[in-house]
Design a protein around this motif. Structure first.
Motif, PDB file in Angstrom:
ATOM      1  N   ASN A  89       0.750  -1.111   0.172  1.00 32.44           N
ATOM      2  CA  ASN A  89      -0.135  -0.013  -0.069  1.00 32.44           C
ATOM      3  C   ASN A  89       0.780   1.072   0.048  1.00 32.44           C
ATOM      4  OD1 ASN A  89      -2.389  -1.096   0.339  1.00 32.44           O
ATOM      5  ND2 ASN A  89      -2.379  -1.532   2.783  1.00 32.44           N
ATOM      6  N   TYR A  90       0.474   2.073  -0.774  1.00 32.82           N
ATOM      7  CA  TYR A  90       0.818   3.646   0.039  1.00 32.82           C
ATOM      8  C   TYR A  90       0.032   4.876   0.246  1.00 32.82           C
ATOM      9  CZ  TYR A  90      -0.849   5.734  -4.128  1.00 32.82           C
ATOM     10  OH  TYR A  90      -1.947   5.593  -5.680  1.00 32.82           O
ATOM     11  N   GLY A  91       0.405   5.764   0.519  1.00 34.42           N
ATOM     12  CA  GLY A  91      -0.765   6.370   0.979  1.00 34.42           C
ATOM     13  C   GLY A  91       0.358   7.997   0.798  1.00 34.42           C
ATOM     14  N   VAL A  92      -0.277   9.449   0.657  1.00 36.34           N
ATOM     15  CA  VAL A  92       0.385  10.526   0.640  1.00 36.34           C
ATOM     16  C   VAL A  92      -0.537  11.610   1.546  1.00 36.34           C
ATOM     17  CG1 VAL A  92       0.471  10.233  -1.801  1.00 36.34           C
ATOM     18  CG2 VAL A  92      -1.342  11.042  -1.282  1.00 36.34           C
ATOM     19  N   GLY A  93       0.784  12.439   2.366  1.00 35.52           N
ATOM     20  CA  GLY A  93       0.014  13.790   3.285  1.00 35.52           C
ATOM     21  C   GLY A  93       0.266  15.009   2.555  1.00 35.52           C
ATOM     22  N   TRP A  94       0.277  15.984   3.055  1.00 40.70           N
ATOM     23  CA  TRP A  94       0.180  17.277   3.429  1.00 40.70           C
ATOM     24  C   TRP A  94      -0.590  17.782   4.406  1.00 40.70           C
ATOM     25  CZ3 TRP A  94      -2.978  14.697  -0.661  1.00 40.70           C
ATOM     26  CH2 TRP A  94      -3.536  15.289  -0.760  1.00 40.70           C
ATOM     27  N   GLY A  95       0.611  19.268   4.627  1.00 40.77           N
ATOM     28  CA  GLY A  95      -0.724  20.132   5.160  1.00 40.77           C
ATOM     29  C   GLY A  95       0.797  20.821   5.638  1.00 40.77           C
ATOM     30  N   PRO A  96      -0.143  21.925   6.857  1.00 39.43           N
ATOM     31  CA  PRO A  96       1.592  23.101   7.387  1.00 39.43           C
ATOM     32  C   PRO A  96       2.389  22.520   7.635  1.00 39.43           C
ATOM     33  CG  PRO A  96      -0.929  23.083   8.855  1.00 39.43           C
ATOM     34  CD  PRO A  96      -1.167  21.723   7.629  1.00 39.43           C
ATOM     35  N   THR A  97       2.606  21.493   8.795  1.00 37.62           N
ATOM     36  CA  THR A  97       3.667  20.849   9.452  1.00 37.62           C
ATOM     37  C   THR A  97       3.892  19.434   8.436  1.00 37.62           C
ATOM     38  OG1 THR A  97       2.385  19.837  11.206  1.00 37.62           O
ATOM     39  CG2 THR A  97       2.921  21.912  11.540  1.00 37.62           C
ATOM     40  N   LEU A  98       5.101  19.004   9.041  1.00 42.10           N
ATOM     41  CA  LEU A  98       5.827  17.729   8.738  1.00 42.10           C
ATOM     42  C   LEU A  98       5.509  17.011   9.498  1.00 42.10           C
ATOM     43  CD1 LEU A  98       7.934  17.233   6.886  1.00 42.10           C
ATOM     44  CD2 LEU A  98       9.420  16.227   8.649  1.00 42.10           C
ATOM     45  N   LYS A  99       5.254  17.088  10.694  1.00 45.48           N
ATOM     46  CA  LYS A  99       4.273  16.023  11.455  1.00 45.48           C
ATOM     47  C   LYS A  99       2.681  15.829  10.702  1.00 45.48           C
ATOM     48  CE  LYS A  99       2.970  15.006  16.323  1.00 45.48           C
ATOM     49  NZ  LYS A  99       3.156  15.579  17.220  1.00 45.48           N
ATOM     50  N   ILE A 100       2.030  16.746  11.017  1.00 42.88           N
ATOM     51  CA  ILE A 100       0.599  16.565   9.972  1.00 42.88           C
ATOM     52  C   ILE A 100       0.484  15.719   8.680  1.00 42.88           C
ATOM     53  CG2 ILE A 100      -1.170  18.284   9.510  1.00 42.88           C
ATOM     54  CD1 ILE A 100      -0.679  19.679  11.583  1.00 42.88           C
ATOM     55  N   ALA A 101       2.209  16.292   7.927  1.00 39.93           N
ATOM     56  CA  ALA A 101       1.572  15.934   6.653  1.00 39.93           C
ATOM     57  C   ALA A 101       1.841  13.652   6.594  1.00 39.93           C
ATOM     58  CB  ALA A 101       2.621  16.070   5.425  1.00 39.93           C
ATOM     59  N   GLU A 102       3.062  13.241   7.434  1.00 34.65           N
ATOM     60  CA  GLU A 102       3.610  12.151   7.647  1.00 34.65           C
ATOM     61  C   GLU A 102       2.013  11.595   8.172  1.00 34.65           C
ATOM     62  OE1 GLU A 102       7.111  12.505  10.254  1.00 34.65           O
ATOM     63  OE2 GLU A 102       8.678  12.699   8.335  1.00 34.65           O
ATOM     64  N   SER A 103       1.374  12.673   9.705  1.00 36.28           N
ATOM     65  CA  SER A 103       0.216  12.301   9.695  1.00 36.28           C
ATOM     66  C   SER A 103      -0.833  11.124   8.985  1.00 36.28           C
ATOM     67  CB  SER A 103      -0.223  12.043  10.714  1.00 36.28           C
ATOM     68  OG  SER A 103      -1.095  11.531  11.744  1.00 36.28           O
ATOM     69  N   LYS A 104      -0.580  11.783   7.966  1.00 38.79           N
ATOM     70  CA  LYS A 104      -2.122  11.872   6.929  1.00 38.79           C
ATOM     71  C   LYS A 104      -1.502  10.995   5.715  1.00 38.79           C
ATOM     72  CE  LYS A 104      -4.586  16.600   7.521  1.00 38.79           C
ATOM     73  NZ  LYS A 104      -4.196  17.950   6.151  1.00 38.79           N
TER      74      LYS A 104
END
Length: 122
Positions: A89-104
């Protein structure tokens, strides 16, 4: 005299602040992944540019120049982006901080996924 000087400093600060916001570049992550490949073994490239399209082109070029043959853009972002993967599997994420992007990215990928690559475009 002091009030004019203060107004000038405040006005200049606002203009410089707006220029910094407008100058903020976009980022992108391109990956070369295949089923059965662990997150730590995925080929990738990270790029930035004045637009998301330019960032994507730069990420693809970096991915290919690292010796990866099947690169594709995984995620484009304005602040931070991340790509998580497992062997299936794979997943992508983005956001205002690295922690949020990685969590998503981990949430989108599911159980057993690890972060293959993440980046903030500052």
């Amino acid at each position: 005299m002091k009030s004019i000087g203060l107004a000038l400093v405040v006005g200049l600060g606002v203009v410089l602040g707006l220029a910094a916001i407008e100058a903020r570049a976009a980022g992108a992550i391109a990956v070369d992944d295949e089923d059965g490949v662990a997150a730590k073994d995925i080929g990738y490239g990270v790029g930035s540019g004045s637009t998301r399209d330019e960032a994507g082109k730069n990420a693809l070029a970096e991915c290919k120049s690292a010796g990866n043959g099947n690169c594709h853009i995984a995620v484009r972002y304005d602040q931070c982006g991340a790509y998580a993967a497992s062997s299936s599997n794979y997943g992508v994420g983005w956001g205002p901080t690295l922690k949020i992007a990685e969590s998503k990215a981990k949430e989108a990928c599911g159980a057993g996924c690890g972060i293959a690559v993440s980046d903030c475009d500052e």
